[in-house]
Design a protein around this motif. Sequence first.
Motif, mmCIF file in Angstrom:
data_model
loop_
_atom_site.group_PDB
_atom_site.id
_atom_site.type_symbol
_atom_site.label_atom_id
_atom_site.label_comp_id
_atom_site.label_asym_id
_atom_site.label_seq_id
_atom_site.Cartn_x
_atom_site.Cartn_y
_atom_site.Cartn_z
ATOM 1 N N GLU A 159 -7.123 0.872 6.956
ATOM 2 C CA GLU A 159 -7.044 0.428 8.552
ATOM 3 C C GLU A 159 -5.718 0.716 9.336
ATOM 4 O O GLU A 159 -5.783 0.864 10.598
ATOM 5 C CB GLU A 159 -7.636 -0.856 8.616
ATOM 6 C CG GLU A 159 -9.228 -0.886 8.389
ATOM 7 C CD GLU A 159 -9.971 -1.998 8.788
ATOM 8 O OE1 GLU A 159 -9.169 -2.918 9.444
ATOM 9 O OE2 GLU A 159 -11.082 -2.263 8.226
ATOM 10 N N ALA A 160 -4.778 0.923 8.597
ATOM 11 C CA ALA A 160 -3.331 1.175 9.267
ATOM 12 C C ALA A 160 -3.279 2.347 9.844
ATOM 13 O O ALA A 160 -3.813 3.537 9.378
ATOM 14 C CB ALA A 160 -2.104 0.849 8.172
ATOM 15 N N ARG A 161 -2.864 2.530 10.985
ATOM 16 C CA ARG A 161 -2.789 3.784 11.753
ATOM 17 C C ARG A 161 -1.296 4.200 12.226
ATOM 18 O O ARG A 161 -1.156 4.677 13.487
ATOM 19 C CB ARG A 161 -3.734 3.789 12.931
ATOM 20 C CG ARG A 161 -5.281 3.686 12.503
ATOM 21 C CD ARG A 161 -5.800 4.981 11.828
ATOM 22 N NE ARG A 161 -7.141 4.792 11.430
ATOM 23 C CZ ARG A 161 -7.242 4.866 10.091
ATOM 24 N NH1 ARG A 161 -6.358 4.845 9.214
ATOM 25 N NH2 ARG A 161 -8.444 4.818 9.784
ATOM 26 N N PRO A 162 -0.555 4.422 11.213
ATOM 27 C CA PRO A 162 0.822 4.752 12.003
ATOM 28 C C PRO A 162 0.886 6.418 11.896
ATOM 29 O O PRO A 162 0.097 7.052 11.432
ATOM 30 C CB PRO A 162 1.793 4.251 10.593
ATOM 31 C CG PRO A 162 0.911 4.234 9.442
ATOM 32 C CD PRO A 162 -0.468 3.790 9.838
ATOM 33 N N THR A 163 2.100 6.812 12.438
ATOM 34 C CA THR A 163 2.012 8.345 12.653
ATOM 35 C C THR A 163 2.942 8.614 11.621
ATOM 36 O O THR A 163 2.688 9.955 11.173
ATOM 37 C CB THR A 163 2.537 8.442 14.079
ATOM 38 O OG1 THR A 163 3.891 8.163 14.277
ATOM 39 C CG2 THR A 163 1.635 8.518 15.464
ATOM 40 N N ASP A 164 3.489 8.008 11.199
ATOM 41 C CA ASP A 164 4.654 8.453 9.907
ATOM 42 C C ASP A 164 5.013 7.187 9.477
ATOM 43 O O ASP A 164 6.382 6.556 9.952
ATOM 44 C CB ASP A 164 5.573 9.471 10.196
ATOM 45 C CG ASP A 164 6.354 10.037 9.131
ATOM 46 O OD1 ASP A 164 5.801 9.975 7.871
ATOM 47 O OD2 ASP A 164 7.353 10.504 9.275
ATOM 48 N N ALA A 165 4.785 6.677 8.219
ATOM 49 C CA ALA A 165 5.338 5.363 7.896
ATOM 50 C C ALA A 165 5.497 5.280 6.180
ATOM 51 O O ALA A 165 4.548 5.961 5.688
ATOM 52 C CB ALA A 165 4.641 4.244 8.205
ATOM 53 N N LEU A 166 6.605 4.906 5.769
ATOM 54 C CA LEU A 166 6.783 4.643 4.238
ATOM 55 C C LEU A 166 6.040 3.348 3.932
ATOM 56 O O LEU A 166 6.321 2.412 4.427
ATOM 57 C CB LEU A 166 8.436 4.635 4.045
ATOM 58 C CG LEU A 166 8.597 4.627 2.697
ATOM 59 C CD1 LEU A 166 8.250 5.796 1.871
ATOM 60 C CD2 LEU A 166 10.092 4.557 2.462
#
Length: 66
Positions: free
Chosen positions: A14-21
Motif C-alpha cells: 500500500e505504500a505509494r512513494p515516487t522513489d524510496a529505498l
Amino acid sequence: MVEMLRELRIIVDEARPTDALFRTNHASNYLAIGGRLPRDRAAILATIDSAIAGEVTLRPEWARGL
C-alpha cells in the motif's frame, strides 16, 4: 511471526512513494529484504509471500541481535 510478515506485506503493497529505498536488513528483523519502491514492489512482495509460505528461511532468534 506470520502475522508480522502479513503486516509487512500490507505496508509494502500500500505504500505509494515516487522513489524510496526500502530495507528490512536490520539484525533484529526476521526477513532481510531490500529494494526501491515502487520499482521493486513485485519482487519484494514475492519474497514476503515466499516467507509466509515457509519457502524462505527466516533469521533465527539467536542471530537477531536482541
